[in-house]
Design a protein around this motif. Structure first.
Motif, PDB file in Angstrom:
ATOM      1  N   GLY A 101      62.982  90.453  69.019  1.00 29.60           N
ATOM      2  CA  GLY A 101      61.732  90.988  68.484  1.00 29.60           C
ATOM      3  C   GLY A 101      60.818  91.629  69.506  1.00 29.60           C
ATOM      4  O   GLY A 101      59.723  92.077  69.171  1.00 29.60           O
ATOM      5  N   THR A 102      61.252  91.723  70.765  1.00 26.50           N
ATOM      6  CA  THR A 102      60.413  92.380  71.759  1.00 26.50           C
ATOM      7  C   THR A 102      61.143  93.576  72.380  1.00 26.50           C
ATOM      8  O   THR A 102      62.361  93.552  72.527  1.00 26.50           O
ATOM      9  CB  THR A 102      59.994  91.412  72.898  1.00 26.50           C
ATOM     10  OG1 THR A 102      59.357  92.178  73.928  1.00 26.50           O
ATOM     11  CG2 THR A 102      61.177  90.696  73.498  1.00 26.50           C
ATOM     12  N   SER A 103      60.376  94.609  72.729  1.00 21.44           N
ATOM     13  CA  SER A 103      60.983  95.804  73.320  1.00 21.44           C
ATOM     14  C   SER A 103      60.847  95.804  74.839  1.00 21.44           C
ATOM     15  O   SER A 103      61.054  96.820  75.483  1.00 21.44           O
ATOM     16  CB  SER A 103      60.305  97.049  72.740  1.00 21.44           C
ATOM     17  OG  SER A 103      58.940  97.076  73.119  1.00 21.44           O
ATOM     18  N   LYS A 105      61.582  95.359  78.787  1.00 23.36           N
ATOM     19  CA  LYS A 105      62.769  95.519  79.615  1.00 23.36           C
ATOM     20  C   LYS A 105      63.213  94.160  80.160  1.00 23.36           C
ATOM     21  O   LYS A 105      62.415  93.236  80.288  1.00 23.36           O
ATOM     22  CB  LYS A 105      62.480  96.449  80.796  1.00 23.36           C
ATOM     23  CG  LYS A 105      62.707  97.913  80.466  1.00 23.36           C
ATOM     24  CD  LYS A 105      62.763  98.762  81.716  1.00 23.36           C
ATOM     25  CE  LYS A 105      64.135  98.770  82.370  1.00 23.36           C
ATOM     26  NZ  LYS A 105      64.227  99.840  83.415  1.00 23.36           N
TER      27      LYS A 105
ATOM     28  N   ARG B  18      68.970  90.770  67.950  1.00 21.60           N
ATOM     29  CA  ARG B  18      67.696  90.810  68.687  1.00 21.60           C
ATOM     30  C   ARG B  18      66.541  91.342  67.845  1.00 21.60           C
ATOM     31  O   ARG B  18      65.430  91.500  68.340  1.00 21.60           O
ATOM     32  CB  ARG B  18      67.875  91.670  69.945  1.00 21.60           C
ATOM     33  CG  ARG B  18      68.615  90.904  71.023  1.00 21.60           C
ATOM     34  CD  ARG B  18      69.321  91.777  72.007  1.00 21.60           C
ATOM     35  NE  ARG B  18      70.173  90.940  72.871  1.00 21.60           N
ATOM     36  CZ  ARG B  18      71.377  90.467  72.492  1.00 21.60           C
ATOM     37  NH1 ARG B  18      71.869  90.760  71.299  1.00 21.60           N
ATOM     38  NH2 ARG B  18      72.066  89.697  73.317  1.00 21.60           N
ATOM     39  N   GLN B  22      63.554  97.567  64.312  1.00 18.59           N
ATOM     40  CA  GLN B  22      62.170  98.045  64.186  1.00 18.59           C
ATOM     41  C   GLN B  22      61.775  99.066  65.259  1.00 18.59           C
ATOM     42  O   GLN B  22      60.888  99.883  65.046  1.00 18.59           O
ATOM     43  CB  GLN B  22      61.216  96.842  64.257  1.00 18.59           C
ATOM     44  CG  GLN B  22      61.403  96.020  65.532  1.00 18.59           C
ATOM     45  CD  GLN B  22      60.521  94.775  65.592  1.00 18.59           C
ATOM     46  OE1 GLN B  22      59.350  94.834  65.255  1.00 18.59           O
ATOM     47  NE2 GLN B  22      61.102  93.655  66.001  1.00 18.59           N
ATOM     48  N   PHE B  23      62.417  99.010  66.436  1.00 15.51           N
ATOM     49  CA  PHE B  23      62.074  99.955  67.511  1.00 15.51           C
ATOM     50  C   PHE B  23      62.926 101.225  67.444  1.00 15.51           C
ATOM     51  O   PHE B  23      62.530 102.260  67.971  1.00 15.51           O
ATOM     52  CB  PHE B  23      62.269  99.301  68.887  1.00 15.51           C
ATOM     53  CG  PHE B  23      61.546  97.995  69.027  1.00 15.51           C
ATOM     54  CD1 PHE B  23      60.157  97.946  68.912  1.00 15.51           C
ATOM     55  CD2 PHE B  23      62.233  96.804  69.246  1.00 15.51           C
ATOM     56  CE1 PHE B  23      59.475  96.742  69.028  1.00 15.51           C
ATOM     57  CE2 PHE B  23      61.554  95.599  69.363  1.00 15.51           C
ATOM     58  CZ  PHE B  23      60.178  95.558  69.243  1.00 15.51           C
TER      59      PHE B  23
END
Lengths: 109, 109, 109, 109
Positions: A101-103, A105, B18, B22-23
């Motif tokens: 759920g996070t973009s 790095k 992951r 959404q991204f």
């Protein structure tokens, strides 16, 4: 013949008929991929993600794939193999429990 | 299952675990392809074509393919189909008798 | 000394102290600009326009300017001159009455 | 008025006459820089460094500078300041005694 082998054979035929192998060194093939990627990018410039012209996206993406397959061929990489191998590496770099759920790095996780 | 379908399934599995869909809008996927292409390009910077590190070329090329396959999937393009279609168009744009042995662009032939 | 001449002198001093002129041919400088541009782009990847890190944008933009000034110096271009010249050309390519309020390319106006 | 302030004023005048500020968010300006960089790169594709068309290099480089100045203006960066600041950072990253005569990246020195 496998799918990607067919693609590569068609690309080599096109290239060889034109005697273009002399230009296709790995460095210039890398340039070509970057240039085609920017042409794809241009279809989205000043626009929302959904407003690019699908027909043109198809063509630019085909160009990127073409040069990417030609570069893979130069190095005798099997495309399926190298992608699956990279996914394995990324599995370690981006563990599900941290990356979900996070973009961010990998070096910020 | 065909080769490229297998690749795409593996990429989607990685992405969905992951929760990254959404991204992955088409515009940002196009950015990602450009960024990975530049990372490939960097392996050749200030160097001769033959002096890039093969292992790193493999990884960067795998990244380019990954995002390119993900973008193809978004648009439901079949990679083999769009590349073969583009070769046909280029056959007309670059007729053998004019294009043979020259690196000129089609509008300069 | 004019501002941009000062910038260029500082860049040349940095380059010459390291004996890097040998690597800085126009082609590789063009690669460097592309690579730095992609590093800038990465700061916006998967993000909204306003969410990039300002400090990092500053650094990547400085890198782009650095290689762009070095390439301008190679060709003995005066940066102010070439930009003003290009604006004049674009004035004709994008006449106000047609281009106002639209993001279309000149060949679609 | 300082040189770069003059350049920026000319660019803003051109932009505002066309009511284009609405499109010029930082993310799309970064895309524009990447796209113009690739157009510059294309002038060197399949060619030796010295074989690019000078007139075209001038135009593409002017485009890169234009969008880079517009992005700098968005963030209120002073171009001379940020480049000189970056040179200072690179002085530490690439100490003369280690970096002299080699094209290695700082993390390989």
């Amino acid at each position: 013949m496998k799918e990607n082998e067919e693609i590569i054979q068609a690309l080599l035929k096109f290239r060889n008929e034109r005697d273009w192998e002399q230009f296709h060194n790995p460095k210039d093939l890398a340039l070509a991929i970057s240039i085609e990627s920017a042409e794809l990018l241009e279809l989205f410039l000043w626009k929302k993600a959904e407003d690019a012209n699908t027909e043109k996206v198809k063509e630019e993406l085909a160009d990127i794939f073409s040069f990417a397959f030609l570069l893979a061929e130069k190095y005798e990489f099997d495309v399926k193999e190298i992608v699956l191998e990279k996914i394995k590496k990324n599995d370690l770099k981006y563990p599900v429990d941290k990356a979900k759920g996070t973009s961010k790095k990998y070096d910020e996780l």
